[in-house]
Design a protein around this motif. Structure first.
Motif, PDB file in Angstrom:
ATOM      1  N   ARG A   1       0.832  -1.208   0.000  1.00 45.65           N
ATOM      2  CA  ARG A   1       0.000   0.000   0.000  1.00 45.65           C
ATOM      3  C   ARG A   1       0.867   1.259   0.000  1.00 45.65           C
ATOM      4  NH1 ARG A   1      -3.810   1.227   4.009  1.00 45.65           N
ATOM      5  NH2 ARG A   1      -4.923   2.332   2.385  1.00 45.65           N
ATOM      6  N   GLN A   2       1.947   1.239   0.764  1.00 44.56           N
ATOM      7  CA  GLN A   2       2.817   2.408   0.828  1.00 44.56           C
ATOM      8  C   GLN A   2       3.531   2.626  -0.503  1.00 44.56           C
ATOM      9  OE1 GLN A   2       5.763   2.327   3.906  1.00 44.56           O
ATOM     10  NE2 GLN A   2       6.103   4.520   3.792  1.00 44.56           N
ATOM     11  N   LEU A   3       4.044   1.578  -1.096  1.00 43.40           N
ATOM     12  CA  LEU A   3       4.753   1.704  -2.367  1.00 43.40           C
ATOM     13  C   LEU A   3       3.841   2.135  -3.503  1.00 43.40           C
ATOM     14  CD1 LEU A   3       7.100  -1.411  -2.169  1.00 43.40           C
ATOM     15  CD2 LEU A   3       7.752   1.002  -1.975  1.00 43.40           C
ATOM     16  N   SER A   4       2.580   1.707  -3.461  1.00 45.60           N
ATOM     17  CA  SER A   4       1.639   2.053  -4.522  1.00 45.60           C
ATOM     18  C   SER A   4       0.986   3.413  -4.308  1.00 45.60           C
ATOM     19  CB  SER A   4       0.552   0.984  -4.633  1.00 45.60           C
ATOM     20  OG  SER A   4      -0.291   1.030  -3.492  1.00 45.60           O
ATOM     21  N   GLY A   5       1.113   3.979  -3.099  1.00 45.76           N
ATOM     22  CA  GLY A   5       0.480   5.259  -2.802  1.00 45.76           C
ATOM     23  C   GLY A   5      -0.948   5.117  -2.314  1.00 45.76           C
ATOM     24  N   ASP A   6      -1.399   3.893  -2.127  1.00 36.99           N
ATOM     25  CA  ASP A   6      -2.770   3.649  -1.699  1.00 36.99           C
ATOM     26  C   ASP A   6      -3.046   4.190  -0.293  1.00 36.99           C
ATOM     27  OD1 ASP A   6      -5.377   2.504  -2.139  1.00 36.99           O
ATOM     28  OD2 ASP A   6      -4.810   0.922  -0.723  1.00 36.99           O
ATOM     29  N   ASP A   7      -2.024   4.304   0.531  1.00 39.10           N
ATOM     30  CA  ASP A   7      -2.211   4.797   1.894  1.00 39.10           C
ATOM     31  C   ASP A   7      -1.847   6.276   2.039  1.00 39.10           C
ATOM     32  OD1 ASP A   7       0.541   4.665   1.701  1.00 39.10           O
ATOM     33  OD2 ASP A   7       0.805   3.844   3.705  1.00 39.10           O
ATOM     34  N   ALA A   8      -1.734   6.978   0.929  1.00 37.04           N
ATOM     35  CA  ALA A   8      -1.289   8.372   0.954  1.00 37.04           C
ATOM     36  C   ALA A   8      -2.221   9.259   1.781  1.00 37.04           C
ATOM     37  CB  ALA A   8      -1.165   8.915  -0.464  1.00 37.04           C
ATOM     38  N   TYR A   9      -3.526   9.067   1.658  1.00 37.59           N
ATOM     39  CA  TYR A   9      -4.458   9.911   2.403  1.00 37.59           C
ATOM     40  C   TYR A   9      -4.356   9.641   3.906  1.00 37.59           C
ATOM     41  CZ  TYR A   9      -8.700  12.384   3.741  1.00 37.59           C
ATOM     42  OH  TYR A   9      -9.588  13.254   4.332  1.00 37.59           O
ATOM     43  N   GLU A  10      -4.217   8.386   4.288  1.00 34.37           N
ATOM     44  CA  GLU A  10      -4.059   8.063   5.710  1.00 34.37           C
ATOM     45  C   GLU A  10      -2.781   8.694   6.269  1.00 34.37           C
ATOM     46  OE1 GLU A  10      -4.745   5.705   3.433  1.00 34.37           O
ATOM     47  OE2 GLU A  10      -6.549   4.652   4.099  1.00 34.37           O
ATOM     48  N   ARG A  11      -1.684   8.639   5.495  1.00 32.68           N
ATOM     49  CA  ARG A  11      -0.438   9.265   5.934  1.00 32.68           C
ATOM     50  C   ARG A  11      -0.577  10.782   6.015  1.00 32.68           C
ATOM     51  NH1 ARG A  11       3.781   8.117   2.207  1.00 32.68           N
ATOM     52  NH2 ARG A  11       2.288   7.243   0.769  1.00 32.68           N
ATOM     53  N   TYR A  12      -1.324  11.373   5.086  1.00 33.12           N
ATOM     54  CA  TYR A  12      -1.588  12.814   5.109  1.00 33.12           C
ATOM     55  C   TYR A  12      -2.342  13.186   6.389  1.00 33.12           C
ATOM     56  CZ  TYR A  12      -4.395  17.005   4.209  1.00 33.12           C
ATOM     57  OH  TYR A  12      -5.028  18.211   4.323  1.00 33.12           O
ATOM     58  N   LEU A  13      -3.370  12.428   6.740  1.00 31.28           N
ATOM     59  CA  LEU A  13      -4.142  12.727   7.955  1.00 31.28           C
ATOM     60  C   LEU A  13      -3.282  12.594   9.210  1.00 31.28           C
ATOM     61  CD1 LEU A  13      -7.596  11.091   7.191  1.00 31.28           C
ATOM     62  CD2 LEU A  13      -6.990  13.526   7.138  1.00 31.28           C
ATOM     63  N   LEU A  14      -2.416  11.590   9.266  1.00 35.76           N
ATOM     64  CA  LEU A  14      -1.519  11.440  10.413  1.00 35.76           C
ATOM     65  C   LEU A  14      -0.562  12.626  10.504  1.00 35.76           C
ATOM     66  CD1 LEU A  14      -0.659   7.637  10.207  1.00 35.76           C
ATOM     67  CD2 LEU A  14      -2.046   8.783  11.952  1.00 35.76           C
ATOM     68  N   HIS A  15      -0.011  13.035   9.380  1.00 33.07           N
ATOM     69  CA  HIS A  15       0.889  14.196   9.349  1.00 33.07           C
ATOM     70  C   HIS A  15       0.142  15.453   9.797  1.00 33.07           C
ATOM     71  CE1 HIS A  15       3.907  17.065   7.899  1.00 33.07           C
ATOM     72  NE2 HIS A  15       2.869  17.749   7.457  1.00 33.07           N
ATOM     73  N   TYR A  16      -1.069  15.630   9.283  1.00 32.54           N
ATOM     74  CA  TYR A  16      -1.864  16.801   9.643  1.00 32.54           C
ATOM     75  C   TYR A  16      -2.131  16.833  11.146  1.00 32.54           C
ATOM     76  CZ  TYR A  16      -5.407  20.390   9.627  1.00 32.54           C
ATOM     77  OH  TYR A  16      -6.091  21.548   9.878  1.00 32.54           O
ATOM     78  N   ALA A  17      -2.525  15.696  11.701  1.00 29.47           N
ATOM     79  CA  ALA A  17      -2.828  15.635  13.139  1.00 29.47           C
ATOM     80  C   ALA A  17      -1.588  15.918  13.980  1.00 29.47           C
ATOM     81  CB  ALA A  17      -3.410  14.271  13.494  1.00 29.47           C
ATOM     82  N   LYS A  18      -0.437  15.456  13.515  1.00 26.64           N
ATOM     83  CA  LYS A  18       0.791  15.619  14.287  1.00 26.64           C
ATOM     84  C   LYS A  18       1.348  17.037  14.208  1.00 26.64           C
ATOM     85  CE  LYS A  18       5.320  13.527  15.000  1.00 26.64           C
ATOM     86  NZ  LYS A  18       6.230  12.459  14.583  1.00 26.64           N
ATOM     87  N   TYR A  19       1.308  17.647  13.029  1.00 26.99           N
ATOM     88  CA  TYR A  19       2.006  18.915  12.832  1.00 26.99           C
ATOM     89  C   TYR A  19       1.107  20.144  12.669  1.00 26.99           C
ATOM     90  CZ  TYR A  19       6.115  16.051  12.201  1.00 26.99           C
ATOM     91  OH  TYR A  19       7.133  15.148  12.394  1.00 26.99           O
ATOM     92  N   HIS A  20      -0.170  19.964  12.380  1.00 28.53           N
ATOM     93  CA  HIS A  20      -0.998  21.120  12.056  1.00 28.53           C
ATOM     94  C   HIS A  20      -2.241  21.269  12.936  1.00 28.53           C
ATOM     95  CE1 HIS A  20       1.478  21.730   8.532  1.00 28.53           C
ATOM     96  NE2 HIS A  20       1.331  20.455   8.250  1.00 28.53           N
ATOM     97  N   GLN A  21      -2.868  20.196  13.300  1.00 28.86           N
ATOM     98  CA  GLN A  21      -4.159  20.254  13.971  1.00 28.86           C
ATOM     99  C   GLN A  21      -4.112  21.013  15.295  1.00 28.86           C
ATOM    100  OE1 GLN A  21      -5.855  16.413  14.703  1.00 28.86           O
ATOM    101  NE2 GLN A  21      -7.906  17.236  14.785  1.00 28.86           N
ATOM    102  N   ASP A  22      -3.138  20.771  16.119  1.00 29.03           N
ATOM    103  CA  ASP A  22      -3.069  21.380  17.444  1.00 29.03           C
ATOM    104  C   ASP A  22      -2.100  22.552  17.513  1.00 29.03           C
ATOM    105  OD1 ASP A  22      -4.922  19.562  18.436  1.00 29.03           O
ATOM    106  OD2 ASP A  22      -3.374  18.088  18.894  1.00 29.03           O
ATOM    107  N   HIS A  23      -1.815  23.148  16.381  1.00 33.17           N
ATOM    108  CA  HIS A  23      -0.891  24.276  16.349  1.00 33.17           C
ATOM    109  C   HIS A  23      -1.590  25.484  15.725  1.00 33.17           C
ATOM    110  CE1 HIS A  23       1.699  20.689  16.470  1.00 33.17           C
ATOM    111  NE2 HIS A  23       2.384  21.415  17.315  1.00 33.17           N
ATOM    112  N   PRO A  24      -2.351  26.251  16.516  1.00 34.79           N
ATOM    113  CA  PRO A  24      -3.113  27.378  15.957  1.00 34.79           C
ATOM    114  C   PRO A  24      -2.224  28.474  15.381  1.00 34.79           C
ATOM    115  CG  PRO A  24      -3.246  27.355  18.362  1.00 34.79           C
ATOM    116  CD  PRO A  24      -2.534  26.103  17.955  1.00 34.79           C
ATOM    117  N   GLU A  25      -0.968  28.548  15.806  1.00 30.05           N
ATOM    118  CA  GLU A  25      -0.082  29.595  15.293  1.00 30.05           C
ATOM    119  C   GLU A  25       0.265  29.407  13.818  1.00 30.05           C
ATOM    120  OE1 GLU A  25       2.450  26.302  16.953  1.00 30.05           O
ATOM    121  OE2 GLU A  25       0.777  27.434  17.738  1.00 30.05           O
ATOM    122  N   CYS A  26       0.057  28.209  13.283  1.00 30.83           N
ATOM    123  CA  CYS A  26       0.398  27.987  11.873  1.00 30.83           C
ATOM    124  C   CYS A  26      -0.692  28.514  10.937  1.00 30.83           C
ATOM    125  CB  CYS A  26       0.691  26.515  11.592  1.00 30.83           C
ATOM    126  SG  CYS A  26      -0.766  25.473  11.495  1.00 30.83           S
TER     127      CYS A  26
END
Length: 65
Positions: A13-38
């Motif tokens: 799934r990772q090599l084919s890009g099938d999990d790209a949206y799930e990885r995007y959501l994890l990245h968003y939650a980690k770096y953007h969701q709880d950081h109002p200053e961004c």
């Protein structure tokens, strides 16, 4: 055996890009969701994410010379 298949399937799934949206959501939650200053926008919908992904992949000059 089940664990090996699960690891194999995650790799495929990772090599084919099938999990790209799930990885995007994890990245968003980690770096953007709880950081109002961004000043971040809410996460993209799955359709909007894949449209942007395809546009980035295929628009513009994609050649070596």
């Amino acid at each position: 055996m089940r664990h090996k298949f699960k690891v194999f399937w995650q790799t495929v799934r990772q090599l084919s890009g099938d999990d790209a949206y799930e990885r995007y959501l994890l990245h968003y939650a980690k770096y953007h969701q709880d950081h109002p200053e961004c000043g971040c926008h809410p996460p993209l919908s799955k359709d909007a994410f894949f449209k942007q992904w395809q546009d980035d992949k295929w628009n513009g000059i994609k050649r070596c010379c």
